[in-house]
Design a protein around this motif. Sequence first.
Motif, PDB file in Angstrom:
ATOM      1  N   GLU A  26       0.834  -0.816   0.071  1.00  0.00           N
ATOM      2  CA  GLU A  26      -0.124   0.069  -0.287  1.00  0.00           C
ATOM      3  C   GLU A  26       1.088   1.282  -0.325  1.00  0.00           C
ATOM      4  OE1 GLU A  26      -3.013   2.556   3.026  1.00  0.00           O
ATOM      5  OE2 GLU A  26      -3.248   0.048   3.149  1.00  0.00           O
ATOM      6  N   ALA A  27       2.207   0.794   1.417  1.00  0.00           N
ATOM      7  CA  ALA A  27       2.897   2.238   0.517  1.00  0.00           C
ATOM      8  C   ALA A  27       3.405   2.832  -0.258  1.00  0.00           C
ATOM      9  CB  ALA A  27       4.117   2.267   1.883  1.00  0.00           C
ATOM     10  N   MET A  28       3.838   1.921  -1.317  1.00  0.00           N
ATOM     11  CA  MET A  28       4.630   2.300  -1.904  1.00  0.00           C
ATOM     12  C   MET A  28       4.223   2.154  -3.235  1.00  0.00           C
ATOM     13  SD  MET A  28       7.318  -1.521  -1.656  1.00  0.00           S
ATOM     14  CE  MET A  28       7.473  -1.656  -3.610  1.00  0.00           C
ATOM     15  N   ALA A  29       2.397   1.624  -3.088  1.00  0.00           N
ATOM     16  CA  ALA A  29       1.464   2.104  -4.500  1.00  0.00           C
ATOM     17  C   ALA A  29       1.111   3.903  -3.660  1.00  0.00           C
ATOM     18  CB  ALA A  29       0.207   1.412  -4.311  1.00  0.00           C
ATOM     19  N   LEU A  30       1.342   4.387  -2.947  1.00  0.00           N
ATOM     20  CA  LEU A  30       0.623   5.580  -2.713  1.00  0.00           C
ATOM     21  C   LEU A  30       2.289   6.711  -3.104  1.00  0.00           C
ATOM     22  CD1 LEU A  30      -0.433   4.882   0.820  1.00  0.00           C
ATOM     23  CD2 LEU A  30      -1.905   6.335  -1.101  1.00  0.00           C
ATOM     24  N   GLU A  31       3.315   6.073  -2.948  1.00  0.00           N
ATOM     25  CA  GLU A  31       4.819   7.214  -3.023  1.00  0.00           C
ATOM     26  C   GLU A  31       3.934   7.321  -4.981  1.00  0.00           C
ATOM     27  OE1 GLU A  31       8.748   5.944  -2.218  1.00  0.00           O
ATOM     28  OE2 GLU A  31       8.177   5.773  -0.774  1.00  0.00           O
ATOM     29  N   GLN A  32       4.290   5.452  -5.623  1.00  0.00           N
ATOM     30  CA  GLN A  32       3.896   5.470  -6.966  1.00  0.00           C
ATOM     31  C   GLN A  32       2.905   6.664  -7.302  1.00  0.00           C
ATOM     32  OE1 GLN A  32       5.669   3.247  -8.872  1.00  0.00           O
ATOM     33  NE2 GLN A  32       5.364   4.802 -10.221  1.00  0.00           N
ATOM     34  N   ASP A  33       1.720   7.311  -6.978  1.00  0.00           N
ATOM     35  CA  ASP A  33       0.518   7.425  -6.738  1.00  0.00           C
ATOM     36  C   ASP A  33       0.804   9.519  -6.378  1.00  0.00           C
ATOM     37  OD1 ASP A  33      -0.501   5.921  -8.411  1.00  0.00           O
ATOM     38  OD2 ASP A  33      -1.553   5.317  -7.292  1.00  0.00           O
ATOM     39  N   GLU A  34       2.206   9.378  -5.558  1.00  0.00           N
ATOM     40  CA  GLU A  34       2.630  10.957  -5.573  1.00  0.00           C
ATOM     41  C   GLU A  34       1.501  11.096  -4.334  1.00  0.00           C
ATOM     42  OE1 GLU A  34       4.669  13.793  -7.966  1.00  0.00           O
ATOM     43  OE2 GLU A  34       3.791  12.773  -9.345  1.00  0.00           O
ATOM     44  N   HIS A  35       0.860  10.418  -3.079  1.00  0.00           N
ATOM     45  CA  HIS A  35       0.750  10.916  -2.083  1.00  0.00           C
ATOM     46  C   HIS A  35       1.035  10.338  -1.070  1.00  0.00           C
ATOM     47  CE1 HIS A  35      -3.529  10.629  -4.291  1.00  0.00           C
ATOM     48  NE2 HIS A  35      -3.043   9.585  -5.629  1.00  0.00           N
ATOM     49  N   TRP A  36       2.143  11.127  -0.960  1.00  0.00           N
ATOM     50  CA  TRP A  36       3.270  11.130  -0.371  1.00  0.00           C
ATOM     51  C   TRP A  36       2.335  11.794   1.927  1.00  0.00           C
ATOM     52  CZ3 TRP A  36       6.757   9.386  -1.869  1.00  0.00           C
ATOM     53  CH2 TRP A  36       7.660   9.880  -3.338  1.00  0.00           C
TER      54      TRP A  36
END
Length: 184
Positions: A26-36
Motif C-alpha cells: 500500500e505504501a509503495m502504491a501511494l508513493e507511486q501515485d505521489e500521495h505522500w
Amino acid sequence: DEPTAGLEPVVRNEVFAVLRAVLEQEAMALEQDEHWEAAATTYEEILKIDANLSFAIDGLSRAREMTELHRRLDQFIADPDKLSAPSVMQKATLLVVEITRMPEIGSRLAKQRDELSRLLKRAVTPVQVALISDNLTSVSVYRVGNLGNFTNKQLSLRPGTYVAVGIRPGFRDVRREFRVAPEL
C-alpha cells in the motif's frame, strides 16, 4: 493446552508478517501515485508493527520530505504576488532548480514545478503602467523613486504591490497603494 499455547506467538508473527506485507504494498502504491501524506501514515503504521524495519524508516523519511516539498511548492503557487519580492523569488527559483536536479520526479511534482516556473517568469516580466497626476503634486513611488510633477507618466514595473505618495504644499499628503497585476 500446552501445544496450542506455543502456536499463539507463531500465528501472531504470521499475522503481523501478512499485515506488514499488505501495508508495504500500500505504501509503495501511494508513493507511486505521489500521495505522500498517506504514504507517511502507512509507513508509520508499519513501524508500529516493527520499529526496526529499515525500508519503513527510509520510506517515512522520504514521504515526509516529499510532503514538505509539495507544501512549499503549494505556498509559492497559491500566492504568486509574493514572487515579486527578491528573497521570495530567490527561494522559489532555488526550489525549481532543486526539483529539476532530482533524478526522478512524478507527474504531480513536474506539474507543480512547471507552474512555479511559469509564475516566476511572469513575476519578472515588467508591465507598462500609466500614472496620471495634476502636474502640481510631487509624486513618489516607493521602490521606484521620486517622479516629481507630471500629468502623465509611463512606468515599467514588475508585478507586485506599490505605494505612491503625492505631496503638494498647502494640501494633505495623499498615499495610494496599487497592485500591478502580471500579464497573463
